[in-house]
Design a protein around this motif. Structure first.
Motif, mmCIF file in Angstrom:
data_model
loop_
_atom_site.group_PDB
_atom_site.id
_atom_site.type_symbol
_atom_site.label_atom_id
_atom_site.label_comp_id
_atom_site.label_asym_id
_atom_site.label_seq_id
_atom_site.Cartn_x
_atom_site.Cartn_y
_atom_site.Cartn_z
ATOM 1 N N LEU A 49 0.832 -1.206 0.000
ATOM 2 C CA LEU A 49 0.000 0.000 0.000
ATOM 3 C C LEU A 49 0.864 1.252 0.000
ATOM 4 C CD1 LEU A 49 -2.688 -1.141 2.600
ATOM 5 C CD2 LEU A 49 -3.070 -0.754 0.149
ATOM 6 N N ARG A 50 1.910 1.252 0.814
ATOM 7 C CA ARG A 50 2.819 2.408 0.917
ATOM 8 C C ARG A 50 3.548 2.662 -0.397
ATOM 9 N NH1 ARG A 50 7.964 2.196 1.515
ATOM 10 N NH2 ARG A 50 8.041 0.125 2.471
ATOM 11 N N GLU A 51 4.135 1.610 -0.970
ATOM 12 C CA GLU A 51 4.904 1.784 -2.213
ATOM 13 C C GLU A 51 4.016 2.240 -3.372
ATOM 14 O OE1 GLU A 51 8.084 1.881 -2.902
ATOM 15 O OE2 GLU A 51 8.807 1.244 -0.951
ATOM 16 N N LEU A 52 2.819 1.680 -3.476
ATOM 17 C CA LEU A 52 1.895 2.097 -4.530
ATOM 18 C C LEU A 52 1.599 3.589 -4.407
ATOM 19 C CD1 LEU A 52 -0.022 1.382 -6.892
ATOM 20 C CD2 LEU A 52 -1.777 0.918 -5.149
ATOM 21 N N ALA A 53 1.281 4.046 -3.207
ATOM 22 C CA ALA A 53 0.958 5.457 -2.988
ATOM 23 C C ALA A 53 2.176 6.355 -3.232
ATOM 24 C CB ALA A 53 0.428 5.663 -1.570
#
Length: 187
Positions: free
Chosen positions: A94-98
């Motif tokens: 979730l963090r990397e996508l954002a």
């Protein structure tokens, strides 16, 4: 369900020497006893693990282009990054996508967890399918310079032929996406 490894080819570690400890990886050299009793050296990279995200929006895959110093060229890849200490793979995805694309996932599903280079590294990448995306603002790390785009499956295949996409995780994502389009199943 996890695969239970056979012990018939097991190598017993006799000693370990740490050669290098960096920000991301550690290099060690192990002396091992082989199944036939002989001694051998094994150079091993220790890595905290990583995540990768096959993010689909409007029947297109989100990719980022960035310079990869080991290859001395730019690459087009799916969003990805290393796990922070104590971070769960789902949270890292979730963090990397954002961070890399600005998108937030409405749904995230594990496709597979796989070894990248088991001959010399212990890195495991956890690849997720992200759908029902909500657009936001990208916030790459201060040492990341990248550009995000959404490409079709045909464009992804063309990028592979041109070697713009040449890393294993992104190639795997393209094939997983193709299977998903054909069957509606992933992972």
């Amino acid at each position: 369900m996890h695969y239970k490894s056979s012990k018939k080819f097991e190598e017993t570690t006799i000693s370990t020497q740490e050669v290098f400890q960096g920000k991301i990886i550690t290099l060690q050299v192990d002396q091992v006893q082989l199944p036939n009793g002989q001694i051998a050296s094994r150079e091993i990279i220790r890595h905290p693990g990583a995540v990768a995200v096959l993010a689909l929006v409007d029947n297109k895959m989100l990719v980022v282009e960035q310079y990869r110093k080991p290859l001395e060229r730019s690459q087009v890849e799916i969003p990805a990054g290393k796990l922070d200490p104590g971070e769960a793979p789902l949270e890292a995805a979730l963090r990397e996508l954002a961070e890399e694309t600005g998108y937030r996932a409405g749904s995230l599903k594990l496709i597979s967890s796989f070894s990248t280079s088991p001959g010399f590294a212990d890195e495991i990448i956890h690849m997720y399918l992200a759908e029902n995306l909500i657009k936001g603002e990208a916030a790459p790390d201060e040492d990341e310079f990248l550009e995000c785009e959404a490409i079709t499956l045909d464009e992804a295949k063309q990028y592979m032929q041109e070697q713009r996409i040449s890393d294993a995780k992104t190639i795997m994502a393209v094939y997983a996406w193709q299977i998903y389009q054909l069957t509606g199943q992933i992972g």
